[in-house]
Motif scaffolding. Structure first.
Motif, PDB file in Angstrom:
ATOM      1  N   HIS A  85       0.822  -1.209   0.000  1.00  0.00           N
ATOM      2  CA  HIS A  85       0.000   0.000   0.000  1.00  0.00           C
ATOM      3  C   HIS A  85       0.858   1.261   0.000  1.00  0.00           C
ATOM      4  O   HIS A  85       2.029   1.226   0.338  1.00  0.00           O
ATOM      5  N   GLN A  86       0.192   2.401  -0.292  1.00  0.00           N
ATOM      6  CA  GLN A  86       0.916   3.673  -0.246  1.00  0.00           C
ATOM      7  C   GLN A  86       1.472   3.914   1.155  1.00  0.00           C
ATOM      8  O   GLN A  86       2.595   4.339   1.317  1.00  0.00           O
ATOM      9  N   ARG A  87       0.633   3.617   2.178  1.00  0.00           N
ATOM     10  CA  ARG A  87       1.129   3.679   3.562  1.00  0.00           C
ATOM     11  C   ARG A  87       1.338   2.252   4.031  1.00  0.00           C
ATOM     12  O   ARG A  87       0.371   1.493   4.118  1.00  0.00           O
ATOM     13  N   PRO A  88       2.589   1.878   4.341  1.00  0.00           N
ATOM     14  CA  PRO A  88       2.866   0.484   4.668  1.00  0.00           C
ATOM     15  C   PRO A  88       1.944  -0.061   5.772  1.00  0.00           C
ATOM     16  O   PRO A  88       1.765   0.574   6.809  1.00  0.00           O
ATOM     17  N   ALA A  89       1.351  -1.219   5.538  1.00  0.00           N
ATOM     18  CA  ALA A  89       0.448  -1.837   6.504  1.00  0.00           C
ATOM     19  C   ALA A  89       1.185  -2.971   7.209  1.00  0.00           C
ATOM     20  O   ALA A  89       1.380  -4.040   6.642  1.00  0.00           O
ATOM     21  N   VAL A  90       1.655  -2.687   8.435  1.00  0.00           N
ATOM     22  CA  VAL A  90       2.364  -3.705   9.215  1.00  0.00           C
ATOM     23  C   VAL A  90       1.752  -3.724  10.608  1.00  0.00           C
ATOM     24  O   VAL A  90       1.030  -2.802  10.989  1.00  0.00           O
ATOM     25  N   LEU A 169       1.939  -9.326  -7.863  1.00  0.00           N
ATOM     26  CA  LEU A 169       2.245  -8.393  -6.784  1.00  0.00           C
ATOM     27  C   LEU A 169       1.803  -7.003  -7.218  1.00  0.00           C
ATOM     28  O   LEU A 169       2.243  -6.500  -8.258  1.00  0.00           O
ATOM     29  N   LEU A 170       0.911  -6.392  -6.426  1.00  0.00           N
ATOM     30  CA  LEU A 170       0.428  -5.044  -6.708  1.00  0.00           C
ATOM     31  C   LEU A 170       1.214  -4.086  -5.832  1.00  0.00           C
ATOM     32  O   LEU A 170       1.170  -4.188  -4.599  1.00  0.00           O
ATOM     33  N   LEU A 171       1.943  -3.169  -6.447  1.00  0.00           N
ATOM     34  CA  LEU A 171       2.800  -2.260  -5.675  1.00  0.00           C
ATOM     35  C   LEU A 171       2.331  -0.828  -5.889  1.00  0.00           C
ATOM     36  O   LEU A 171       2.367  -0.326  -7.017  1.00  0.00           O
ATOM     37  N   ASP A 172       1.889  -0.192  -4.812  1.00  0.00           N
ATOM     38  CA  ASP A 172       1.407   1.185  -4.935  1.00  0.00           C
ATOM     39  C   ASP A 172       2.481   2.143  -4.453  1.00  0.00           C
ATOM     40  O   ASP A 172       2.729   2.264  -3.253  1.00  0.00           O
ATOM     41  N   GLU A 173       3.123   2.802  -5.376  1.00  0.00           N
ATOM     42  CA  GLU A 173       4.197   3.762  -5.096  1.00  0.00           C
ATOM     43  C   GLU A 173       5.233   3.239  -4.098  1.00  0.00           C
ATOM     44  O   GLU A 173       5.460   3.848  -3.043  1.00  0.00           O
ATOM     45  N   PRO A 174       5.881   2.124  -4.433  1.00  0.00           N
ATOM     46  CA  PRO A 174       6.816   1.526  -3.472  1.00  0.00           C
ATOM     47  C   PRO A 174       8.023   2.403  -3.165  1.00  0.00           C
ATOM     48  O   PRO A 174       8.633   2.265  -2.116  1.00  0.00           O
TER      49      PRO A 174
END
Ligand SMILES: Nc1ncnc2c1ncn2[C@@H]1O[C@H](COP(=O)(O)OP(=O)(O)OP(=O)(O)O)[C@@H](O)[C@H]1O
Length: 248
Positions: A85-90, A169-174
């Motif tokens: 995600h744009q904001r890392p989800a951890v 793999l979907l990468l949003d603005e990595p």
């Protein structure tokens, strides 16, 4: 080449705004496909539609030969669509290692993630450590994820996505918010990723897009503008026009 993912005329509306307007996209096995376009073009919304976080208002999404249009994000993740995600989800209170272990545990069928029975732990640990090494986080493996820098959380989320053994793999603005060293590591990681994994990348940094992508799709105002190889897209008058309109 066999299509792994097909989005056919997908549409998503928010009130009177059509964020994604009858967009068709095809990603083949092993392809690195980038999605570019000015702010508000509909890139993140399209990733959400493919990952299942948002439902389509119209259109169809097929993945690995099945219709996934009505499946939720967890089901799609289980059949091989991974997402960052744009904001890392951890999980901030778990260590970096535990975050990757939980992601791997979910892959092998763990329910809702958090409680990882000890007997599985041993089996998850080695691959999790190897993934942390790949993303350059070995030194912070035992630090709480909440104490990591933004760049480190981004790398951690990539390790977690890979632990799920995705086929897409979907990468949003990595690269957003990464230091130049971290960006270089990201490029190396993505370049070395097995071609068993296809990638759909949303990225504003066109230098990275042109380095990494086999195919580039351009969106503007929710609509498909062009799809082609990086050189073709870079020189396309239509694409220049879409960007020029956006900054006018
Ligand atoms: N949940 C929502 N509710 C209302 N409007 C939304 C919602 N999500 C997105 N939009 C609108 O849909 C349009 C497309 O947004 P989206 O985030 O997909 O664009 P984007 O190409 O990813 O932009 P950026 O490059 O700025 O991230 C924008 O006009 C945005 O304001």
């Amino acid at each position: 080449m066999t299509a792994l993912l097909t989005a056919e005329a997908v549409t998503r509306r928010y009130g009177s705004l059509t964020a994604v307007d009858r967009v068709t996209l095809r990603i083949t096995e092993g392809e690195r496909h980038a999605l570019i376009g000015p702010n508000g073009a509909g890139k993140t919304t399209l990733l959400d539609l493919i990952g299942g976080a948002t439902r389509v208002d119209a259109g169809r999404i097929g993945f690995a030969g099945r219709d996934v249009t009505r499946l939720g994000p967890a089901r799609r993740a289980r059949i091989g669509i991974g997402r960052i995600h744009q904001r890392p989800a951890v999980w901030p209170s778990l260590t970096a290692l535990e975050n990757v272990e939980v992601a791997a545990w979910r892959r092998v069928g763990g329910l809702r993630g958090v409680a990882t029975p000890g007997r599985f732990r041993g089996r998850l640990r080695e691959p999790a450590l190897a993934l942390l090494d790949r993303v350059g986080l070995t030194e912070v493996a035992t630090s709480a994820a909440g104490h990591l820098s933004h760049g480190q959380r981004r790398q951690l989320e990539i390790a977690m996505a890979l632990a799920g053994e995705p086929r897409l793999l979907l990468l949003d603005e990595p690269a957003a918010g990464l230091s130049s060293v971290e960006v270089q590591r990201l490029v190396t990681l993505l370049s070395n990723l097995s071609r068993e994994v296809s990638v759909l990348l949303v990225e504003h940094r066109l230098d990275l897009v042109y380095t990494l992508a086999d195919t580039v799709t351009v969106l503007h105002d929710g609509r498909h503008v062009a799809t082609g190889g990086p050189a073709e897209i870079r020189d396309s008058p239509e694409v220049r026009r879409a960007y020029a309109e956006a900054v006018r």
